[in-house]
Design a protein around this motif. Structure first.
Motif, PDB file in Angstrom:
ATOM      1  N   GLY A  33      32.354  -7.250  45.059  1.00  0.00           N
ATOM      2  CA  GLY A  33      32.315  -6.715  43.570  1.00  0.00           C
ATOM      3  C   GLY A  33      31.451  -5.470  43.479  1.00  0.00           C
ATOM      4  O   GLY A  33      31.052  -5.095  44.449  1.00  0.00           O
ATOM      5  N   LYS A  34      31.921  -4.590  42.231  1.00  0.00           N
ATOM      6  CA  LYS A  34      31.556  -3.393  42.400  1.00  0.00           C
ATOM      7  C   LYS A  34      31.201  -3.248  40.675  1.00  0.00           C
ATOM      8  O   LYS A  34      32.097  -3.589  40.050  1.00  0.00           O
ATOM      9  CB  LYS A  34      32.172  -2.223  43.017  1.00  0.00           C
ATOM     10  CG  LYS A  34      33.606  -1.988  42.381  1.00  0.00           C
ATOM     11  CD  LYS A  34      34.134  -0.873  43.192  1.00  0.00           C
ATOM     12  CE  LYS A  34      35.779  -0.593  42.674  1.00  0.00           C
ATOM     13  NZ  LYS A  34      36.292   0.525  43.323  1.00  0.00           N
ATOM     14  N   TYR A  35      30.548  -2.254  40.525  1.00  0.00           N
ATOM     15  CA  TYR A  35      30.149  -1.950  38.866  1.00  0.00           C
ATOM     16  C   TYR A  35      31.458  -0.805  38.702  1.00  0.00           C
ATOM     17  O   TYR A  35      31.352   0.283  39.539  1.00  0.00           O
ATOM     18  CB  TYR A  35      28.959  -1.347  38.763  1.00  0.00           C
ATOM     19  CG  TYR A  35      27.708  -2.305  38.702  1.00  0.00           C
ATOM     20  CD1 TYR A  35      27.564  -2.745  37.532  1.00  0.00           C
ATOM     21  CD2 TYR A  35      27.000  -2.343  39.866  1.00  0.00           C
ATOM     22  CE1 TYR A  35      26.446  -3.876  37.815  1.00  0.00           C
ATOM     23  CE2 TYR A  35      25.981  -3.469  39.561  1.00  0.00           C
ATOM     24  CZ  TYR A  35      25.770  -4.272  38.768  1.00  0.00           C
ATOM     25  OH  TYR A  35      24.734  -5.172  38.630  1.00  0.00           O
ATOM     26  N   LEU A  36      31.995  -0.780  37.767  1.00  0.00           N
ATOM     27  CA  LEU A  36      32.849   0.174  37.121  1.00  0.00           C
ATOM     28  C   LEU A  36      32.290   0.896  35.964  1.00  0.00           C
ATOM     29  O   LEU A  36      32.417   2.003  35.791  1.00  0.00           O
ATOM     30  CB  LEU A  36      34.231  -0.634  36.596  1.00  0.00           C
ATOM     31  CG  LEU A  36      35.279  -0.924  37.639  1.00  0.00           C
ATOM     32  CD1 LEU A  36      36.400  -1.521  36.917  1.00  0.00           C
ATOM     33  CD2 LEU A  36      35.457  -0.180  38.755  1.00  0.00           C
ATOM     34  N   LEU A  37      31.773   0.111  35.243  1.00  0.00           N
ATOM     35  CA  LEU A  37      30.812   0.725  34.021  1.00  0.00           C
ATOM     36  C   LEU A  37      29.605  -0.045  33.841  1.00  0.00           C
ATOM     37  O   LEU A  37      29.438  -1.345  33.858  1.00  0.00           O
ATOM     38  CB  LEU A  37      31.557   0.680  33.011  1.00  0.00           C
ATOM     39  CG  LEU A  37      31.078   0.955  31.530  1.00  0.00           C
ATOM     40  CD1 LEU A  37      31.166   2.627  31.418  1.00  0.00           C
ATOM     41  CD2 LEU A  37      32.099   0.725  30.388  1.00  0.00           C
ATOM     42  N   ARG A  38      28.435   0.740  33.474  1.00  0.00           N
ATOM     43  CA  ARG A  38      27.117  -0.019  33.156  1.00  0.00           C
ATOM     44  C   ARG A  38      26.201   0.880  32.631  1.00  0.00           C
ATOM     45  O   ARG A  38      26.170   2.053  32.901  1.00  0.00           O
ATOM     46  CB  ARG A  38      26.495  -0.567  34.380  1.00  0.00           C
ATOM     47  CG  ARG A  38      25.997   0.199  35.450  1.00  0.00           C
ATOM     48  CD  ARG A  38      25.334  -0.509  36.547  1.00  0.00           C
ATOM     49  NE  ARG A  38      25.232   0.139  37.851  1.00  0.00           N
ATOM     50  CZ  ARG A  38      24.675   0.110  38.940  1.00  0.00           C
ATOM     51  NH1 ARG A  38      23.936  -1.136  38.944  1.00  0.00           N
ATOM     52  NH2 ARG A  38      24.737   0.744  39.765  1.00  0.00           N
ATOM     53  N   ALA A  40      26.641   2.693  29.775  1.00  0.00           N
ATOM     54  CA  ALA A  40      27.185   4.024  29.273  1.00  0.00           C
ATOM     55  C   ALA A  40      27.026   4.335  28.144  1.00  0.00           C
ATOM     56  O   ALA A  40      26.707   3.295  27.171  1.00  0.00           O
ATOM     57  CB  ALA A  40      28.771   4.189  29.739  1.00  0.00           C
ATOM     58  N   LYS A  41      27.134   5.383  27.417  1.00  0.00           N
ATOM     59  CA  LYS A  41      27.066   5.610  25.974  1.00  0.00           C
ATOM     60  C   LYS A  41      28.413   4.986  25.294  1.00  0.00           C
ATOM     61  O   LYS A  41      29.489   5.092  25.858  1.00  0.00           O
ATOM     62  CB  LYS A  41      27.081   6.981  25.544  1.00  0.00           C
ATOM     63  CG  LYS A  41      26.791   7.304  24.137  1.00  0.00           C
ATOM     64  CD  LYS A  41      26.964   8.929  23.757  1.00  0.00           C
ATOM     65  CE  LYS A  41      26.804   9.052  22.355  1.00  0.00           C
ATOM     66  NZ  LYS A  41      26.890  10.378  22.092  1.00  0.00           N
ATOM     67  N   SER A  52      24.469  -3.563  22.721  1.00  0.00           N
ATOM     68  CA  SER A  52      23.538  -2.722  23.109  1.00  0.00           C
ATOM     69  C   SER A  52      23.897  -2.419  24.483  1.00  0.00           C
ATOM     70  O   SER A  52      23.242  -1.435  25.047  1.00  0.00           O
ATOM     71  CB  SER A  52      22.198  -3.100  22.740  1.00  0.00           C
ATOM     72  OG  SER A  52      22.173  -4.765  23.610  1.00  0.00           O
ATOM     73  N   ARG A  53      24.132  -3.234  25.381  1.00  0.00           N
ATOM     74  CA  ARG A  53      24.573  -2.879  26.653  1.00  0.00           C
ATOM     75  C   ARG A  53      25.874  -3.581  27.093  1.00  0.00           C
ATOM     76  O   ARG A  53      26.159  -4.606  26.550  1.00  0.00           O
ATOM     77  CB  ARG A  53      23.447  -3.481  27.760  1.00  0.00           C
ATOM     78  CG  ARG A  53      23.673  -2.970  29.139  1.00  0.00           C
ATOM     79  CD  ARG A  53      22.425  -3.226  29.621  1.00  0.00           C
ATOM     80  NE  ARG A  53      22.734  -2.903  31.440  1.00  0.00           N
ATOM     81  CZ  ARG A  53      22.527  -1.625  31.875  1.00  0.00           C
ATOM     82  NH1 ARG A  53      22.155  -0.874  31.234  1.00  0.00           N
ATOM     83  NH2 ARG A  53      22.707  -1.809  33.298  1.00  0.00           N
TER      84      ARG A  53
END
Length: 105
Positions: A33-38, A40-41, A52-53
């Motif tokens: 796995g990998k993060y694509l988005l975390r 972010a605004k 909120s997240r």
């Protein structure tokens, strides 16, 4: 087919959540796995949704994502997250995002 884990998180104890953030990446990577988005605004464009997240993970397959979520490598991190935050989590199967061709308007 790729799998995406889409997560909405409401953090109640930021100090404990920081511990979770330190543990989770290695377990995610261990299952491809990998993060694509975390973290972010975000801007709500329609409706009342205002997380909120928000996190999106990508795994090679849904089986890999399920194996990660149930794994001994993720167990400690998961317990920390569950102790300090409320989470809504979906597993979504689909093609690799970079293979989706734009559609003509």
């Amino acid at each position: 087919m790729r799998a995406y884990v889409v997560v909405e998180i409401t953090i109640h104890n930021p100090e404990v959540y920081e511990q979770y953030k330190a543990l989770a990446p290695a377990a995610i990577a261990a299952y491809g796995g990998k993060y694509l988005l975390r973290g972010a605004k975000m801007t709500t464009l329609e409706g009342m949704w205002d997380p909120s997240r928000f996190v999106i993970l990508e795994f090679p397959t849904a089986d890999a994502a399920r194996a990660w979520w149930n794994s001994p490598e993720y167990a400690e991190a998961k317990a920390l997250r569950q102790s300090c935050a409320d989470t809504e989590m979906l597993l979504v199967e689909g093609p690799p995002l970079d293979s989706i061709a734009p559609r003509p308007v």
